[in-house]
Enzyme design. Structure first.
Site, short mmCIF file in Angstrom:
data_model
loop_
_atom_site.label_atom_id
_atom_site.label_comp_id
_atom_site.label_asym_id
_atom_site.label_seq_id
_atom_site.Cartn_x
_atom_site.Cartn_y
_atom_site.Cartn_z
N GLY A 1 0.81 -1.22 0.00
CA GLY A 1 0.00 0.00 0.00
C GLY A 1 0.83 1.26 0.00
N TYR A 2 1.12 1.78 -1.22
CA TYR A 2 1.80 3.08 -1.33
C TYR A 2 0.81 4.12 -1.89
CZ TYR A 2 5.96 -0.03 -1.82
OH TYR A 2 6.91 -1.00 -1.69
N SER A 3 0.17 3.79 -3.02
CA SER A 3 -0.62 4.79 -3.76
C SER A 3 -1.86 5.21 -3.00
CB SER A 3 -1.06 4.24 -5.11
OG SER A 3 0.04 3.74 -5.81
N GLU B 1 6.61 7.64 -17.59
CA GLU B 1 7.11 9.03 -17.52
C GLU B 1 8.06 9.18 -16.33
OE1 GLU B 1 3.92 8.23 -17.99
OE2 GLU B 1 3.51 9.06 -19.96
N GLU C 1 10.93 -4.16 -7.08
CA GLU C 1 9.65 -4.31 -7.81
C GLU C 1 9.87 -4.09 -9.31
OE1 GLU C 1 6.39 -1.98 -6.30
OE2 GLU C 1 5.10 -2.50 -7.99
C1 FAD Z 1 -1.65 -3.09 -12.48
C2 FAD Z 1 -1.37 -2.10 -11.41
C3 FAD Z 1 -1.08 -2.56 -10.16
C4 FAD Z 1 -0.84 -1.64 -9.13
N1 FAD Z 1 -0.60 -2.12 -7.89
C5 FAD Z 1 -0.36 -1.27 -6.88
C6 FAD Z 1 -0.16 -1.77 -5.56
O1 FAD Z 1 -0.23 -2.97 -5.31
N2 FAD Z 1 0.05 -0.88 -4.57
C7 FAD Z 1 0.13 0.47 -4.81
O2 FAD Z 1 0.38 1.21 -3.87
N3 FAD Z 1 -0.09 0.98 -6.05
C8 FAD Z 1 -0.32 0.13 -7.08
N4 FAD Z 1 -0.55 0.62 -8.34
C9 FAD Z 1 -0.62 2.07 -8.53
C10 FAD Z 1 0.56 2.65 -9.29
O3 FAD Z 1 1.73 2.61 -8.53
C11 FAD Z 1 0.17 4.09 -9.64
O4 FAD Z 1 -0.96 4.02 -10.51
C12 FAD Z 1 1.29 4.82 -10.35
O5 FAD Z 1 2.36 5.05 -9.47
C13 FAD Z 1 0.82 6.17 -10.92
O6 FAD Z 1 0.15 6.91 -9.97
P1 FAD Z 1 -1.30 7.56 -10.27
O7 FAD Z 1 -2.17 6.46 -10.80
O8 FAD Z 1 -1.74 8.27 -9.05
O9 FAD Z 1 -1.05 8.57 -11.44
P2 FAD Z 1 -0.48 10.05 -11.32
O10 FAD Z 1 0.72 10.05 -10.44
O11 FAD Z 1 -1.60 10.96 -10.96
O12 FAD Z 1 -0.02 10.32 -12.80
C14 FAD Z 1 -0.93 10.73 -13.83
C15 FAD Z 1 -0.13 10.97 -15.09
O13 FAD Z 1 0.83 12.03 -14.86
C16 FAD Z 1 2.15 11.57 -15.17
N5 FAD Z 1 3.12 12.14 -14.23
C17 FAD Z 1 3.00 12.19 -12.88
N6 FAD Z 1 4.09 12.76 -12.33
C18 FAD Z 1 4.92 13.06 -13.36
C19 FAD Z 1 6.20 13.67 -13.45
N7 FAD Z 1 6.87 14.07 -12.35
N8 FAD Z 1 6.77 13.82 -14.67
C20 FAD Z 1 6.11 13.41 -15.80
N9 FAD Z 1 4.88 12.85 -15.78
C21 FAD Z 1 4.30 12.67 -14.58
C22 FAD Z 1 2.09 10.06 -15.00
O14 FAD Z 1 3.10 9.41 -15.76
C23 FAD Z 1 0.70 9.76 -15.51
O15 FAD Z 1 0.70 9.65 -16.92
C24 FAD Z 1 -0.83 -0.24 -9.38
C25 FAD Z 1 -1.12 0.22 -10.66
C26 FAD Z 1 -1.40 -0.69 -11.67
C27 FAD Z 1 -1.71 -0.17 -13.03
#
Ligand code: FAD
Length: 378
Positions: A120-122, A362, A237
């Protein structure tokens, strides 16, 4: 670079290969019980946690033997362990930062699959910017009281434990106030809600925590060390995601699909397949480089970012090629006319997530730009 194996390593490979030939199921297990049973069988066969000490249930083998195991598992098309996330990064983090009690308590049950783990990070307002996590943990005697929400937690609905990033302080830079807790997901106050995916599955979840009490003894590392722990877990990871990509299988499937569609003489198709094969070879070489780092105890976060970036785009290129070879039939999934039982359609949809999970492309490009190419931070 020496890419040959010693006679002992070759003998180990032969042993693993025959064990897998005799024991690996032909199809991925479908029920949770069957998945647990397959993981247990792998552990009994000495195929899990190979490089971890025997006192914690590991097989006590070398990193090199672990790499050979991985290669042979891929070669035999053996299903992965259901507790893969715990084996890839939760277990290694507990081994690195945990107390002796924590190692003895958690590692054996990770390996024998008695306890499944989720990460649980996100949170709804912090994904890429993980350091902005808001889930709060307040100290109350020998406990932390946790309140907040996580999202996209893979497998939370079948997990027993949670490797969860929480905020214990709002002082100083935002990353400095983060702490890592090992939370029992059966604790009062935890609510798990599955999220329905585009491919019909529901593998990830929202996790709500209301006044959840976590013993201080279940804190991993020190208060404020959460960012360091998670950063090192993310390297594992990302390497795990990149290393888990079985490009050789995809290549075989693409060739089988091209043959089945009668397209192997088409120069554009041949060029595309050659391009995919070249990229698959580059991934394999990068994997060997990562293994060399591992053998020398070197953490290489930049290589893991580059491999995750390239490996996950390659996976998508494979499924896009599969779909385009099938033409309109490629869109069929749960249908009797779906070629290859709808495999390419399912894979195409599932692979969309690969460039997001574990940090988006990204974000990996930012790491490569700043840390490998030395470009300035914007
Ligand atoms: C199959 C799957 C499994 C997952 N499992 C887990 C899990 O078990 N536990 C967990 O904690 N999370 C999990 N996640 C979540 C995942 O880590 C996040 O979705 C990911 O880190 C992106 O965060 P966000 O969805 O909030 O998008 P955001 O951070 O809101 O990003 C939105 C868009 O903005 C871009 N962006 C953001 N910051 C920047 C930057 N600094 N420079 C350029 N572009 C940028 C991103 O690339 C993206 O296109 C999972 C995701 C998927 C798809």
């Amino acid at each position: 670079m020496d890419l040959s194996y010693t006679p002992e390593e070759e003998a180990f490979r032969t042993k693993v290969r025959s064990w897998l030939a005799a024991n690996a199921p032909k199809e991925s297990p479908r029920t949770l019980d069957a998945m647990r049973a397959w993981q247990r069988k792998m552990q009994e066969g000495g195929l899990l946690g190979a490089a971890w000490p025997k006192e914690y249930g590991g097989a006590g083998l070398s990193e090199m033997e672990q790499a050979i195991l991985n290669e042979e598992m891929a070669r035999a098309r053996a299903p992965q362990a259901v507790n893969q996330m715990a084996i890839w990064w939760v277990g290694p983090a507990i081994m690195k930062y945990g107390t002796e009690e924590q190692k003895k308590r958690f590692i054996p049950k990770i390996l024998n699959c008695e306890e499944i783990w989720a990460t649980g990070y996100s949170e709804p307002s912090s994904g890429s910017d993980m350091a902005a996590a808001k889930t709060r943990a307040e100290r109350d005697g020998d406990f932390y009281v946790v309140n907040g929400q996580k999202v996209w937690t893979t497998l939370a609905h079948i997990s027993d434990w949670y490797f969860v990033l929480v905020r214990t302080s709002t002082e100083g830079p935002k990353w400095a106030g983060l702490t890592l807790l090992l939370m029992d997901l059966k604790s009062p106050g935890v609510q798990i809600k599955p999220i329905r995916q585009i491919d019909g599955g529901a593998e990830f979840n929202e996790v709500f925590m209301t006044d959840v009490r976590v013993p201080v003894a279940n804190r991993l590392g020190a208060e404020g060390q959460g960012w360091e722990i998670v950063s090192s877990a993310l390297v594992n990871e990302r390497s795990g995601i990149a290393g888990g990509i079985r490009a050789d299988h995809s290549l075989e499937w693409i060739i089988a699909t091209a043959k089945e569609r009668g397209k192997t003489a088409d120069p554009a198709v041949r060029q595309k397949i050659a391009d995919l094969a070249t990229k698959a070879s580059i991934m394999r070489c990068a994997g060997l480089r990562a293994l060399t780092d591992q053998l020398h105890d070197r953490m290489n976060p930049h290589l893991s970012a580059a491999m995750k970036l390239m490996g996950t785009s390659l996976v998508q290129e494979f499924s896009e090629t599969g779909i385009s070879l099938l033409g309109p039939y490629g869109a069929l999934m749960d249908d009797e006319h779906a070629p290859f039982n709808g495999r390419w359609a399912k894979q195409y949809l599932g692979d969309r997530s690969m460039t997001i999970a574990g940090g988006t492309s990204e974000v990996q490009r930012n790491i490569v730009a700043q840390r490998v190419l030395g470009m300035p931070r914007r």
